[in-house]
Motif scaffolding. Structure first.
Motif, PDB file in Angstrom:
ATOM      1  N   ILE A  88      -3.202  -3.831  12.196  1.00  0.00           N
ATOM      2  CA  ILE A  88      -4.125  -4.339  12.652  1.00  0.00           C
ATOM      3  C   ILE A  88      -4.172  -5.982  12.446  1.00  0.00           C
ATOM      4  O   ILE A  88      -4.526  -6.572  13.298  1.00  0.00           O
ATOM      5  CB  ILE A  88      -5.408  -3.734  11.880  1.00  0.00           C
ATOM      6  CG1 ILE A  88      -5.519  -2.361  12.151  1.00  0.00           C
ATOM      7  CG2 ILE A  88      -6.615  -4.599  11.903  1.00  0.00           C
ATOM      8  CD1 ILE A  88      -6.649  -1.655  11.348  1.00  0.00           C
ATOM      9  N   ASN A  89      -3.537  -6.365  11.179  1.00  0.00           N
ATOM     10  CA  ASN A  89      -3.354  -7.916  11.044  1.00  0.00           C
ATOM     11  C   ASN A  89      -2.304  -8.342  12.073  1.00  0.00           C
ATOM     12  O   ASN A  89      -2.416  -9.494  12.482  1.00  0.00           O
ATOM     13  CB  ASN A  89      -3.312  -8.162   9.757  1.00  0.00           C
ATOM     14  CG  ASN A  89      -4.309  -7.852   9.151  1.00  0.00           C
ATOM     15  OD1 ASN A  89      -5.482  -7.935   9.189  1.00  0.00           O
ATOM     16  ND2 ASN A  89      -4.052  -7.241   7.569  1.00  0.00           N
TER      17      ASN A  89
ATOM     18  N   ASN B 126     -12.636  -3.836  11.889  1.00  0.00           N
ATOM     19  CA  ASN B 126     -11.312  -3.091  11.577  1.00  0.00           C
ATOM     20  C   ASN B 126     -11.161  -2.191  10.702  1.00  0.00           C
ATOM     21  O   ASN B 126     -10.008  -1.607  10.535  1.00  0.00           O
ATOM     22  CB  ASN B 126     -10.205  -4.310  11.241  1.00  0.00           C
ATOM     23  CG  ASN B 126     -10.577  -5.268  10.216  1.00  0.00           C
ATOM     24  OD1 ASN B 126     -11.489  -5.062   9.539  1.00  0.00           O
ATOM     25  ND2 ASN B 126      -9.965  -6.465  10.267  1.00  0.00           N
ATOM     26  N   HIS B 127     -12.317  -2.014   9.909  1.00  0.00           N
ATOM     27  CA  HIS B 127     -12.395  -0.876   8.849  1.00  0.00           C
ATOM     28  C   HIS B 127     -13.050   0.224   8.970  1.00  0.00           C
ATOM     29  O   HIS B 127     -14.299   0.215   9.654  1.00  0.00           O
ATOM     30  CB  HIS B 127     -12.908  -1.460   7.621  1.00  0.00           C
ATOM     31  CG  HIS B 127     -11.988  -2.633   6.924  1.00  0.00           C
ATOM     32  ND1 HIS B 127     -12.780  -3.544   5.974  1.00  0.00           N
ATOM     33  CD2 HIS B 127     -10.833  -3.102   6.944  1.00  0.00           C
ATOM     34  CE1 HIS B 127     -11.915  -4.493   5.736  1.00  0.00           C
ATOM     35  NE2 HIS B 127     -10.597  -4.305   6.409  1.00  0.00           N
TER      36      HIS B 127
ATOM     37  N   TYR C 228      -9.775  -6.672  19.737  1.00  0.00           N
ATOM     38  CA  TYR C 228      -8.280  -6.394  19.657  1.00  0.00           C
ATOM     39  C   TYR C 228      -7.603  -5.870  20.799  1.00  0.00           C
ATOM     40  O   TYR C 228      -8.282  -5.032  21.471  1.00  0.00           O
ATOM     41  CB  TYR C 228      -7.997  -5.528  18.300  1.00  0.00           C
ATOM     42  CG  TYR C 228      -8.384  -6.007  17.080  1.00  0.00           C
ATOM     43  CD1 TYR C 228      -7.413  -6.756  16.378  1.00  0.00           C
ATOM     44  CD2 TYR C 228      -9.581  -5.934  16.520  1.00  0.00           C
ATOM     45  CE1 TYR C 228      -7.613  -6.967  14.969  1.00  0.00           C
ATOM     46  CE2 TYR C 228      -9.981  -6.367  15.195  1.00  0.00           C
ATOM     47  CZ  TYR C 228      -8.869  -7.109  14.462  1.00  0.00           C
ATOM     48  OH  TYR C 228      -9.185  -7.515  13.306  1.00  0.00           O
TER      49      TYR C 228
ATOM     50  N   TYR D 150     -19.486  -8.739  12.648  1.00  0.00           N
ATOM     51  CA  TYR D 150     -18.817  -8.483  11.333  1.00  0.00           C
ATOM     52  C   TYR D 150     -19.478  -8.676  10.418  1.00  0.00           C
ATOM     53  O   TYR D 150     -20.237  -9.563  10.123  1.00  0.00           O
ATOM     54  CB  TYR D 150     -17.420  -9.384  11.319  1.00  0.00           C
ATOM     55  CG  TYR D 150     -17.024  -9.321   9.779  1.00  0.00           C
ATOM     56  CD1 TYR D 150     -16.474  -8.217   9.068  1.00  0.00           C
ATOM     57  CD2 TYR D 150     -17.164 -10.523   8.982  1.00  0.00           C
ATOM     58  CE1 TYR D 150     -16.064  -8.112   7.886  1.00  0.00           C
ATOM     59  CE2 TYR D 150     -16.528 -10.406   7.651  1.00  0.00           C
ATOM     60  CZ  TYR D 150     -15.886  -9.440   7.266  1.00  0.00           C
ATOM     61  OH  TYR D 150     -15.475  -9.299   6.103  1.00  0.00           O
TER      62      TYR D 150
ATOM     63  N   SER E 143      -7.908   2.793  15.693  1.00  0.00           N
ATOM     64  CA  SER E 143      -8.435   1.765  16.462  1.00  0.00           C
ATOM     65  C   SER E 143      -9.189   0.676  15.799  1.00  0.00           C
ATOM     66  O   SER E 143     -10.316   1.185  15.458  1.00  0.00           O
ATOM     67  CB  SER E 143      -8.729   2.355  18.034  1.00  0.00           C
ATOM     68  OG  SER E 143      -9.225   0.817  18.701  1.00  0.00           O
ATOM     69  N   PRO E 144      -8.744  -0.653  15.613  1.00  0.00           N
ATOM     70  CA  PRO E 144      -9.937  -1.564  15.440  1.00  0.00           C
ATOM     71  C   PRO E 144     -10.935  -1.837  16.784  1.00  0.00           C
ATOM     72  O   PRO E 144     -10.692  -1.153  17.621  1.00  0.00           O
ATOM     73  CB  PRO E 144      -9.317  -2.974  15.109  1.00  0.00           C
ATOM     74  CG  PRO E 144      -7.731  -2.617  15.838  1.00  0.00           C
ATOM     75  CD  PRO E 144      -7.786  -1.150  16.147  1.00  0.00           C
ATOM     76  N   ASN E 145     -11.578  -2.501  16.488  1.00  0.00           N
ATOM     77  CA  ASN E 145     -12.700  -2.978  17.855  1.00  0.00           C
ATOM     78  C   ASN E 145     -12.067  -3.403  19.037  1.00  0.00           C
ATOM     79  O   ASN E 145     -11.667  -4.491  18.846  1.00  0.00           O
ATOM     80  CB  ASN E 145     -13.853  -3.958  17.189  1.00  0.00           C
ATOM     81  CG  ASN E 145     -15.102  -3.777  18.308  1.00  0.00           C
ATOM     82  OD1 ASN E 145     -15.049  -3.626  19.393  1.00  0.00           O
ATOM     83  ND2 ASN E 145     -16.290  -4.140  17.471  1.00  0.00           N
TER      84      ASN E 145
ATOM     85  N   THR F 272     -17.047   2.836  12.312  1.00  0.00           N
ATOM     86  CA  THR F 272     -16.630   1.448  11.614  1.00  0.00           C
ATOM     87  C   THR F 272     -17.400   1.370  10.364  1.00  0.00           C
ATOM     88  O   THR F 272     -18.580   1.870  10.067  1.00  0.00           O
ATOM     89  CB  THR F 272     -16.833   0.505  12.801  1.00  0.00           C
ATOM     90  OG1 THR F 272     -16.432  -0.704  12.056  1.00  0.00           O
ATOM     91  CG2 THR F 272     -18.516   0.317  12.824  1.00  0.00           C
TER      92      THR F 272
ATOM     93  N   TYR G  40     -16.327   3.114  19.257  1.00  0.00           N
ATOM     94  CA  TYR G  40     -15.870   2.461  17.856  1.00  0.00           C
ATOM     95  C   TYR G  40     -16.879   2.538  16.814  1.00  0.00           C
ATOM     96  O   TYR G  40     -16.659   2.561  15.650  1.00  0.00           O
ATOM     97  CB  TYR G  40     -15.098   1.022  18.208  1.00  0.00           C
ATOM     98  CG  TYR G  40     -14.847   0.570  16.856  1.00  0.00           C
ATOM     99  CD1 TYR G  40     -13.767   0.726  16.206  1.00  0.00           C
ATOM    100  CD2 TYR G  40     -15.566  -0.822  16.430  1.00  0.00           C
ATOM    101  CE1 TYR G  40     -13.117   0.179  14.928  1.00  0.00           C
ATOM    102  CE2 TYR G  40     -15.218  -1.187  15.159  1.00  0.00           C
ATOM    103  CZ  TYR G  40     -14.204  -0.816  14.552  1.00  0.00           C
ATOM    104  OH  TYR G  40     -13.839  -1.364  13.257  1.00  0.00           O
TER     105      TYR G  40
ATOM    106  N   TYR H  37      -3.718   6.419  15.667  1.00  0.00           N
ATOM    107  CA  TYR H  37      -4.353   5.686  16.688  1.00  0.00           C
ATOM    108  C   TYR H  37      -4.823   6.589  17.899  1.00  0.00           C
ATOM    109  O   TYR H  37      -6.154   6.864  18.209  1.00  0.00           O
ATOM    110  CB  TYR H  37      -3.456   4.775  17.260  1.00  0.00           C
ATOM    111  CG  TYR H  37      -3.928   4.144  18.538  1.00  0.00           C
ATOM    112  CD1 TYR H  37      -4.927   3.331  18.418  1.00  0.00           C
ATOM    113  CD2 TYR H  37      -3.307   4.208  19.753  1.00  0.00           C
ATOM    114  CE1 TYR H  37      -5.344   2.490  19.789  1.00  0.00           C
ATOM    115  CE2 TYR H  37      -3.979   3.688  20.784  1.00  0.00           C
ATOM    116  CZ  TYR H  37      -4.830   2.765  20.863  1.00  0.00           C
ATOM    117  OH  TYR H  37      -5.296   2.372  22.000  1.00  0.00           O
TER     118      TYR H  37
END
Length: 430
Positions: free
Chosen positions: A314-315, A409-410, A359, A183, A353-355, A404, A400, A387
């Motif tokens: 996501i959170n 997640n961004h 996730y 990250y 999709s986040p990573n 990114t 991913y 998604y």
């Protein structure tokens, strides 16, 4: 015609707890954080589309030159309105022989330009890159950078100037192991990705995987758009992606592209001649439960938008909100707002999709299904399944890391434009 907005960028902790990794992550923190026409070419599945059905289709692709201005609303259309993709991002991976390799979503019929993240440095075919089908490789001596998978997964040390630390104090250099990845808000990802503009064969599109118009389910918005006069008010609630995190303007680096919320409003103003005012109430670190807070919902009611964008999930994944718990929160948000603003129309946005190395994708798919369940209970409420669309854009050898901004997640600038185009496709009579 004008576009106005009340900025609501707020730096703050994402508050994301990755249960599987036992780690917390900050999202928007700026300081320390613990050829020629292809009209007659058919695709592999035998479909042949009529180019006249694609409003931005360019017949003479041999004449195409790079013509792209960041934040110009004219470039916000979804790529599938035509046969040219602007600045699709690709992360090349270091191969055993030291070269780099990455993949485009489609096989190009013409490469128009390949550039660095600033969009000012143009790479040279042959010495900097070689195209073979949808593969792009960086030969020895290329100016294009690339990382090994093990570097991006945090399994080996990084070369200068990047350093793996327990906390991030320098946005330009610091990286952090986060679960099974790295990250960072440094240029480690966005500064290494290449930005490829190319023409492709529209017959390679799978229309079932693309966002489609749902404007008939939003009759009030449809009337305003068709009138092409007057004012439209847009609001957004949600997490750090809604807030605009990892867009280059938000983090103050070239090419200073705005996040999707801003691009969407400006595109509407440009295309429909409307005065668009907007208020982005997205806050990094928030979950769907935070979205149920009366103070936030009353703020939306007071603003009284015509259209509300909702982006949570996501959170919720990071905090292990159950799919039913997520649905209950979204249902409460929509119910409260529709009771107080009966004519409000809402787009419930499933996140890109986040990573998937961090996730739970199965739970995210369940979240999307729950959004559909909520929307079916109301008029004027639709679901934008970004998604599924994002996953479609990551087929054919992509993954991913091609889209990114921070490795977790961004989305990067390209990802924010993916959101923008998907929103436009949802509200237009395409």
């Amino acid at each position: 015609m004008s576009f106005g907005r009340n900025k609501a960028w707020k730096a703050g902790s994402l508050g994301l707890v990755l249960a599987s990794a036992g780690l917390a992550l900050a999202a928007c923190e700026t300081t320390t954080v613990s050829s020629s026409s292809n009209a007659e070419i058919s695709s592999e599945n035998g479909q042949v589309f009529d180019p006249s059905d694609f409003p931005n289709y360019v017949e003479d692709i041999d004449s195409l030159e790079y013509d792209y201005e960041v934040n110009d609303p004219k470039v916000s259309d979804p790529f599938f309105y035509g046969n040219v993709i602007y600045n699709e991002t690709v992360m090349l991976r270091t191969q055993e022989d030291g070269t780099g390799l990455g993949h485009l979503r489609f096989t190009p019929t013409k490469i128009i330009s390949i550039r660095d993240f600033t969009l000012t440095t143009e790479y040279t075919e042959g010495s900097d890159y070689v195209i073979d089908g949808n593969a792009i490789s960086a030969p020895t001596g290329s100016r294009i950078g690339h990382w090994t998978n093990r570097q991006m997964w945090g399994e080996e040390d990084l070369p200068d100037p990047y350093v793996i630390k327990d906390t991030l104090s320098n946005r330009d250099t610091d990286c952090m192991r986060m679960g099974a990845t790295i990250y960072t808000e440094s240029p480690f990802y966005y500064g290494t990705q290449v930005y490829v503009t190319y023409a492709y064969d529209i017959n390679d599109l799978d229309l079932e995987s693309l966002p489609s118009s749902q404007i008939e389910k939003m009759p009030s918005l449809k009337v305003k758009l068709e009138a092409k006069a007057g004012t439209i008010k847009i609001a957004g609630i949600g997490d750090s992606v809604m807030e605009g995190c990892s867009s280059s303007v938000n983090f103050d680096h070239e090419p200073y592209q705005k996040p999707f919320f801003d691009l969407f409003g400006e595109a509407i103003a440009h295309k429909y001649g409307l005065e668009v005012t907007s208020e982005n109430m997205g806050v990094g670190g928030t979950t769907s439960a935070d979205g149920t807070q009366k103070s936030l919902l009353d703020k939306v009611v007071k603003y009284a938008p015509d259209l509300l964008l909702v982006h949570y999930g996501i959170n919720d994944l990071g905090g292990r909100t159950t799919p039913n718990g997520y649905m209950d929160n979204i249902l409460y948000i929509v119910t409260y707002l529709k009771e107080n603003l009966p004519d409000l129309e809402i787009i419930l946005m499933a996140p890109l999709s986040p990573n998937p190395r961090v996730y739970d994708q199965m739970w995210l798919e369940s979240y999307v299904n729950k959004l559909e369940d909520v929307a079916e209970s109301f008029t004027g409420v639709v679901v934008l399944d970004t998604y599924a669309y994002g996953n479609y854009l990551l087929e054919n050898g992509r993954d991913y890391y091609d889209m990114t901004g921070n490795g977790i997640n961004h989305p990067n600038d390209y990802g924010h434009r993916v959101y923008t185009g998907a929103l436009l496709a949802t509200i237009e009579n395409a």
